[in-house]
Enzyme design. Structure first.
Site, PDB file in Angstrom:
ATOM      1  N   LYS A 222      -9.288  -3.042  -3.786  1.00  0.00           N
ATOM      2  CA  LYS A 222      -7.903  -3.513  -3.603  1.00  0.00           C
ATOM      3  C   LYS A 222      -7.803  -5.033  -3.663  1.00  0.00           C
ATOM      4  O   LYS A 222      -6.871  -5.582  -4.249  1.00  0.00           O
ATOM      5  CB  LYS A 222      -7.337  -2.989  -2.275  1.00  0.00           C
ATOM      6  CG  LYS A 222      -6.980  -1.507  -2.328  1.00  0.00           C
ATOM      7  CD  LYS A 222      -6.296  -1.035  -1.067  1.00  0.00           C
ATOM      8  CE  LYS A 222      -5.890   0.442  -1.199  1.00  0.00           C
ATOM      9  NZ  LYS A 222      -5.260   0.954   0.018  1.00  0.00           N
TER      10      LYS A 222
ATOM     11  N   ASP B 276      -7.098  -1.792   4.318  1.00  0.00           N
ATOM     12  CA  ASP B 276      -6.532  -2.826   3.448  1.00  0.00           C
ATOM     13  C   ASP B 276      -6.988  -4.224   3.839  1.00  0.00           C
ATOM     14  O   ASP B 276      -6.525  -5.207   3.267  1.00  0.00           O
ATOM     15  CB  ASP B 276      -4.988  -2.770   3.504  1.00  0.00           C
ATOM     16  CG  ASP B 276      -4.466  -1.434   3.005  1.00  0.00           C
ATOM     17  OD1 ASP B 276      -5.008  -0.939   2.006  1.00  0.00           O
ATOM     18  OD2 ASP B 276      -3.542  -0.893   3.619  1.00  0.00           O
TER      19      ASP B 276
ATOM     20  N   ASP C 296       0.892  -1.147   0.000  1.00  0.00           N
ATOM     21  CA  ASP C 296       0.000   0.000   0.000  1.00  0.00           C
ATOM     22  C   ASP C 296       0.944   1.214   0.000  1.00  0.00           C
ATOM     23  O   ASP C 296       2.054   1.111   0.517  1.00  0.00           O
ATOM     24  CB  ASP C 296      -0.836  -0.051   1.283  1.00  0.00           C
ATOM     25  CG  ASP C 296      -1.667   1.196   1.473  1.00  0.00           C
ATOM     26  OD1 ASP C 296      -2.354   1.579   0.521  1.00  0.00           O
ATOM     27  OD2 ASP C 296      -1.611   1.787   2.564  1.00  0.00           O
ATOM     28  N   LYS C 297       0.539   2.345  -0.568  1.00  0.00           N
ATOM     29  CA  LYS C 297       1.477   3.479  -0.619  1.00  0.00           C
ATOM     30  C   LYS C 297       1.490   4.294   0.672  1.00  0.00           C
ATOM     31  O   LYS C 297       2.490   4.392   1.363  1.00  0.00           O
ATOM     32  CB  LYS C 297       1.152   4.406  -1.804  1.00  0.00           C
ATOM     33  CG  LYS C 297       2.081   5.636  -1.839  1.00  0.00           C
ATOM     34  CD  LYS C 297       1.725   6.595  -2.945  1.00  0.00           C
ATOM     35  CE  LYS C 297       0.539   7.467  -2.614  1.00  0.00           C
ATOM     36  NZ  LYS C 297       0.825   8.567  -1.685  1.00  0.00           N
TER      37      LYS C 297
ATOM     38  N   THR D 155      -2.544   2.068  -4.698  1.00  0.00           N
ATOM     39  CA  THR D 155      -2.835   3.326  -3.997  1.00  0.00           C
ATOM     40  C   THR D 155      -4.154   3.917  -4.481  1.00  0.00           C
ATOM     41  O   THR D 155      -4.544   3.723  -5.640  1.00  0.00           O
ATOM     42  CB  THR D 155      -1.691   4.354  -4.185  1.00  0.00           C
ATOM     43  OG1 THR D 155      -2.061   5.571  -3.539  1.00  0.00           O
ATOM     44  CG2 THR D 155      -1.429   4.644  -5.658  1.00  0.00           C
TER      45      THR D 155
END
Length: 679
Positions: A552, A575, A377-378, A524
């Site tokens: 995601k 997430d 994940d960013k 992202t």
């Protein structure tokens, strides 16, 4: 593939050979468990010393040994009955753990190592007793006694190793102090046991003391050493409103802490529970070892019986055939096999916890060595996650400060990193933030509220693009910058450019992962420009921008459909579906929030380099398991024919006592090898 994270099965192991895991939620169960284990170790030691003391007079009474040492003159009438009496005490007292184990295993329908030892010593005892009472043959009492002595010693040494492996839980439990300084209504402090603390209590923690419960600092400033919990060697500076964790050590300043989690709820107690669950949770390799141990027992009993029949039918005396048969059973004991995996599991789980890696699912942890792709994940993972306002463009009559203060009024109600960046910037500029009401979040697109009678929206460019509004040209755009538009009653009012900084640790982590031959990708919700900038800065293999939280997991599935094994690294909140979808879900920077339900592994610190530590540990753990299984099975394949007397014609014959020494050595080698994982 979706993992079931809640199926923990205790090993089908033997009480003599395995540390038991404390029940979930039992804060201090490890200490109790440890004392039970220590009691068993002491019991084996006591049985060993008493049996060995009784074995010494048997040296002088055994006909074979007397003739060997030329002590025939010492024989006296009825000496064989004295021998029987000594052997009976050794058999029932020294052999008790093995006889009890034999009964337990047969009752459970799982013949194992105890069955083998139990059968071997029982056959030797019954046969020798019959010889004393008049049957023609040779006495086995000397072999019986030495066999039990060596088995007890082997068990004692092995259990000491097991204790060493499972000691990490007690070490963790010992991090909590016994006493705390509790503030009373009048401001005075009293000493109370830590168990009496409750959420909401105010406590004083003096310099150098261990923190007894999780909470937030209400007064004072200090540095705190959290190394034992997070693996972070540097003391962490703490001031008012900062969180402190039970078990960490307060530095130079005295602080007052308002307790938020005490007892079983503290981060430390949850770690202890997780480590215990992981040590007890099912491991694929353990299944393999248990099955192998079961079959080895069946083989040993069968080969033992066949060995006796073959030698007897070849015309050798019953005594020789019986000795070969007993040696086969002793040397085949699958002890080493039964311990091969549990010891490695105990050591690796404990090692991981000390480095801030918490393993919740052992099977996926073992599979981490087979990964092809790591997806990060960013925000907050590869980057700092702290957005700052880089530039503001006011449109029309507005000025920059008004744009920021109105945006901050709306965003004060949001937990989003961009929102927090705007509020932080307004505070840093010393602006008054007006009051907002009727706050509403626009999923994945922004937020709106009423401020001073106007409907203010703070939204992403995508939100404006949808209704087909003309986007005001913003000359403040740039690589790595995220633009948000501030709207007043539906008309653009200003543009704010925010930027997030890339972590230095991310560069190193990605370079190291590439060196290991892994592909590294990024997911992202941020726009294409920011994503492209971060990807090029870090040298990522692939990236996906503008992905909404709910999409995601689908992106992770897409990559899995290419036939690649995927790990997802995220912060565990938005997430969660992606973490559950991935082959290995890694929640990073969970800090004190241990209960990240969707993750297989939790990294306490927000450091992408820990992903590499995880992969290395997974590989090293697997290697140790394979080494132990190979040793335990290979040793048996070599030893069984020798014990059966294949080389008897060359004069190579193993006695049961030598067989017991070899078996014990094999077990100790496996135990020591598991401890070497620390290197």
């Amino acid at each position: 593939m979706h993992h079931d994270h809640h199926q923990h099965h205790p090993h089908a192991e033997h009480p003599e050979s395995e540390p038991t895991a404390p029940p979930a939620g039992a804060c201090c169960a490890p200490t109790h468990d440890h004392s039970h284990h220590a009691h068993m170790v002491a019991d084996f030691a006591r049985r060993f010393w008493i049996s060995t003391a009784l074995t010494l007079p048997m040296v002088f009474l055994s006909p074979m040994l007397r003739s060997f040492f030329g002590l025939e003159a010492l024989s006296f009438a009825g000496d064989s009955y004295v021998l029987l009496a000594l052997a009976t005490v050794i058999f029932f007292y020294g052999g008790h753990p093995f006889l009890k184990g034999l009964a337990d295993e047969l009752r459970a329908g799982q013949p194992g190592m105890m069955t083998l030892i139990g059968v071997a010593i029982t056959v030797a005892y019954v046969y020798s007793t019959a010889v004393v009472l008049g049957l023609a043959g040779k006495l086995f009492f000397w072999e019986l006694a030495t066999l039990i002595d060596i088995m007890l010693l082997g068990h004692f040494i092995e259990m000491r190793s097991v204790m060493g492996a499972s000691r990490a839980l007690s070490e963790l439990a010992r991090l909590l102090p016994d006493q705390a300084h509790l503030f009373a209504e009048d401001g005075s402090t009293t000493e109370v046991p830590v168990s009496a603390l409750a959420d909401g209590d105010l406590i004083l923690i003096k310099s150098g003391e261990r923190i007894p419960a999780d909470g937030a600092i209400e007064a004072g400033a200090t540095t705190v050493n959290e190394a034992m919990l997070t693996g972070e060697a540097q003391p962490v500076a703490k001031a008012v409103e900062d969180q402190v964790i039970a078990g960490s050590i307060n530095g130079e300043g005295a602080i007052q802490v308002r307790i938020e989690r005490s007892g079983d709820q503290t981060y430390l107690s949850q770690v202890i529970r997780l480590v215990a669950e992981a040590q007890a949770s099912k491991s694929r390799s353990q299944d393999l070892a248990n099955r192998a141990a079961f079959w080895l027992t069946i083989i040993a009993l069968s080969v033992g019986a066949v060995t006796f029949a073959v030698w007897f039918s070849l015309g050798r005396e019953a005594v020789f055939a019986l000795e070969r048969s007993i040696t086969v059973m002793v040397i085949t004991c699958p002890h080493a096999l039964g311990l091969a995996i549990p010891l490695v599991v105990a050591v690796s789980t404990a090692l991981a916890a000390g480095r801030g890696l918490l393993i919740r699912n052992r099977i996926t942890f073992e599979d981490a060595r087979k990964l092809d792709v790591i997806i990060f994940d960013k925000t907050g993972t590869l980057t700092e996650g702290h957005f700052g306002v880089e530039a503001v463009a006011a449109l029309g009559q507005a000025d920059e400060n008004t744009v920021i203060s109105l945006a901050a009024a709306v965003e004060a109600n949001s937990a989003h990193p961009l929102a927090q960046g705007i509020v932080r910037s307004a505070t840093e500029r010393g602006l008054a933030i007006p009051h907002a009401h009727d706050f509403q979040s626009i999923t994945g697109r922004g937020a709106e509220a009423h401020v001073d009678g106007r409907r203010i929206q703070v939204v992403s460019p995508q939100y404006l693009a949808e209704p087909g509004l003309e986007l005001p040209a913003a000359d403040i755009a740039g690589p790595g910058r995220t633009l948000v538009y501030v709207m007043a009653d539906g008309a653009p009012f200003g543009v704010i450019a925010l930027a997030d900084t890339i972590r230095e640790a991310s560069r190193q982590a990605i370079a190291d992962l590439h060196d290991r031959g892994l592909q590294v990708m990024m997911l992202t919700g941020d726009n294409e420009q920011v994503a492209a900038w971060v990807a090029s800065e870090l040298g990522l293999d692939e990236y996906f921008s503008q992905v909404l939280p709910e999409d995601k997991a689908a992106r992770v599935r897409e990559i899995q459909q290419r036939g690649q094994a995927v790990a997802m690294v995220g912060d565990g909140v938005n997430d969660a579906p992606a973490l559950a979808q991935a082959d290995v879900g890694i929640a990073i920077g969970a800090g004190t929030d241990v209960a990240v339900e969707a993750a297989d592994v939790i990294l306490v610190r927000n450091d992408p380099r820990n992903v590499l530590d995880l992969l290395r540990l997974s590989q090293a753990t697997w290697t140790k398991m394979v080494q132990n299984l190979a040793w335990a099975t290979g040793y048996n394949a070599f030893a069984i024919p020798l014990a059966a007397g294949v080389l008897a014609s060359y004069g190579i014959i193993l006695t049961p006592a030598v067989g017991a020494v070899v078996m014990s050595l094999s077990t100790i080698i496996v135990a020591v090898n598991a401890r070497l994982l620390k290197l």
